[in-house]
Design an enzyme around this catalytic site. Structure first.
Site, PDB file in Angstrom:
ATOM      1  N   TYR A 157      -2.127  16.601   6.767  1.00 42.87           N
ATOM      2  CA  TYR A 157      -3.359  17.102   6.135  1.00 42.87           C
ATOM      3  C   TYR A 157      -4.371  17.578   7.176  1.00 42.87           C
ATOM      4  CZ  TYR A 157      -1.857  15.434   1.557  1.00 42.87           C
ATOM      5  OH  TYR A 157      -1.192  15.258   0.378  1.00 42.87           O
ATOM      6  N   GLU A 206      16.777 -10.778   2.640  1.00 44.48           N
ATOM      7  CA  GLU A 206      16.588  -9.499   1.941  1.00 44.48           C
ATOM      8  C   GLU A 206      15.518  -9.548   0.849  1.00 44.48           C
ATOM      9  OE1 GLU A 206      20.158  -7.754   0.240  1.00 44.48           O
ATOM     10  OE2 GLU A 206      19.011  -6.259  -0.865  1.00 44.48           O
ATOM     11  N   ASP A 266      22.153  -9.840  -0.244  1.00 45.36           N
ATOM     12  CA  ASP A 266      23.048  -9.814  -1.395  1.00 45.36           C
ATOM     13  C   ASP A 266      24.452  -9.451  -0.930  1.00 45.36           C
ATOM     14  OD1 ASP A 266      20.922 -10.307  -3.120  1.00 45.36           O
ATOM     15  OD2 ASP A 266      20.641  -8.194  -3.664  1.00 45.36           O
TER      16      ASP A 266
END
Lengths: 364, 364
Positions: free
Chosen positions: B99, B197, B249
């Protein structure tokens, strides 16, 4: 905040629920549980409290079918689990509850999916009129961070911690715990609370020392805010009697973020009075800012246009201010991010934009 | 960690780059900038350091076309911005840089999109061989949290903060700052680092006092870990000489999380030596655990199967251990979450699963 008391109330209410089943059995009635209908058509915007609440329609869970009986069996097992959990001063996540049901001795009581256990816990919240936090059910992901002249005391499992949210934390700030009702506010020099949508803008404000210069507490929302973040915002407003302003991007999704802080969400309408801060005011990028400051923009996508049109119908946005802003945005077909203020220099937001808006609002 | 020195090096390298353009002009050559080709085919797994690095192929940005000249002009403006930023001890985000370019006096130097400015900063990282953090470019979202017997000192803009990551923080833990190289490790009783996690499992370990009982530091990864999280993990390993284990997981996406902590990612191959911890070991849910403990599972989706098959070809997973586990998973067609260990009780993970795995690995 006496959470101990809330927990005892939670335990009591849960046992009452189970006792009700028992009484129904004993008097030869088919056990039932009545809860407000949780569909979009049964959500109403309460004009007095200015938050979303459930309407008058109720649904009945009854053991008069195998399916209904199984639901109540699952409720009974879950109530037992929750009461034990409170007894032992432990906690668990919704996901753990789902998996844990696999260890229950009655296979019929085990959940067939996480949606089922999540919904049951929400049902129990509604029926018992206590919150999930008081059952000691933790969310999967935690709340965001605070930075500003606030000293608080958090009751942790390992003892009390007194923390000043500027002097005792790193640049990352103070991490809001899963249940912010374990916090007492000790002392503060906060003139207002500034909730900020993005991490980039939160870091800009900290770097520029905005919290220090204007005695404000910066709450990082991290997009759609977690329950813990909304809860602590409400408590800050009510207990410290300070104004709350919400600084977001200038697009329909960000207006919804503001809406959920201020008025609650459809998904958690039963908790609006616990989570929503109707006095919170919007200090995010306005369509009029896009025009006035010639901010760098992106064109509206079709999904943006649809979302804006549905906001025009949304009772939360039924004011002259919002109608004007949303119609202007549909007209210019543009949206802008809060960081686009950097196109006028890295200090524009803290030296000009926010002070002017806060002054206009009468907050400064 | 002397970040001051790193910043001076960054400034020097940036100025060298600009000086090179100048010299090329002066000697009548067309200015060019040479960088490693950043495509998948030019990423190699370095067997010695066990991390991903760029191969030998390079691309040349040359001012011999308008397009090329514009790229070098943007590089020159960005270099000036970064040098000034370091001079003034300020920082900004990638989005702000994009920007901010709107305020530059030469329209040709302004970025046409964020992808362009993001890529340029990565190019400058690679060519100057310093990291984005040393340019004071902040990420949009911050790192995660630490909890455990570690006392550290963080150099903030407002002075130094000494923080013990158990005694001086709430249950949310210590929030890792954007640039963890502002941290010095003062004292610790850490026997190993345990990266986790999910938030739900992180909270389970804290509630059960695992960090206290086993003297470990719990690092919350929050899914795919941020750069700051990977960087502090590497520093903990190298500076405190403690083992690192990664608990996720049991699915192909989680193996990739482990892979990015241990071996780096394709996107940031130029930073592998700064971010990756090749000695980190996997303590996540294994397909053999799914079988052995009869964990609740979900069936593999087609995308899971594809991801597993591509991991079989991935140099990071070329070991007997991984081949066996991945082939077993393709065979049983199931995956399991770390919280599924709750099916054996809420304490199974801290009393049985992790101690047994850590013992097998020789960490305990």
């Amino acid at each position: 905040m006496s959470t101990k008391q809330d927990e005892e109330l939670a335990q009591e209410r849960l046992i009452d629920l189970a006792a009700e089943f028992y009484d129904q059995f004993e008097s030869g009635d088919i056990p039932t549980m009545e809860i407000p209908t949780r569909t979009k058509t049964n959500i109403v915007f309460d004009e007095d409290s200015e938050v979303w609440v459930y309407g008058d329609r109720t649904s009945t869970r009854s053991a008069n079918s195998v399916r209904g009986a199984r639901k109540l069996l699952k409720a009974a097992y879950t109530i037992e689990f929750l009461v034990d959990q409170l007894e032992e001063d432990r906690s668990s996540t919704l996901r753990e509850l789902y998996y844990l049901s696999e260890s229950w001795d009655n296979e019929e009581a085990q959940f067939s999916g996480q949606d089922e256990s999540n919904q049951l816990v929400e049902d129990l919240e509604i029926v018992s009129q206590v919150t999930r936090e008081d059952f000691h059910m933790r969310p999967e992901e935690s709340g965001a961070t605070l930075m500003g002249p606030l000293e608080l005391r958090e009751q942790t499992r390992r003892g009390e911690r007194a923390i000043h949210c500027q002097m005792d934390v790193g640049e990352g700030g103070y991490q809001i715990p899963n249940n912010p009702d374990t916090i007492d506010f000790l002392d503060h020099e906060i003139d207002f609370v500034l909730c900020v949508e993005t991490g980039g803008m939160r870091d800009r404000l900290i770097e520029n020392g905005f919290d220090d210069m204007y005695d404000c507490l910066i709450v990082h929302l991290k997009g759609q805010p977690a329950r813990a973040t909304r809860r602590i915002t409400k408590r800050l407003h009510d207990e410290l009697t300070v104004p709350v302003v919400v600084f977001t991007d200038g697009d329909p999704w960000s207006y919804r973020i503001y809406g959920s802080v201020a008025y609650g969400s459809i998904k958690s309408a039963h908790l609006s009075e616990y989570l929503a801060t109707p006095e919170a005011r919007f200090i995010g990028i306005q369509p009029t800012d896009i025009v006035e400051y010639e901010l760098p923009t992106d064109p509206l996508a079709d999904s943006d246009i649809n979302a804006l049109e549905s906001e025009l119908e949304d009772p939360r946005f039924q004011s002259d201010y919002w109608t004007e802003q949303i119609e202007l945005q549909l007209d210019i077909e543009k949206k802008a991010e809060q960081q686009s203020l950097a196109s006028r220099g890295l200090d524009f937001v803290t030296e000009t934009y926010l002070p002017e808006r806060l002054d206009d609002m009468g907050v400064l």
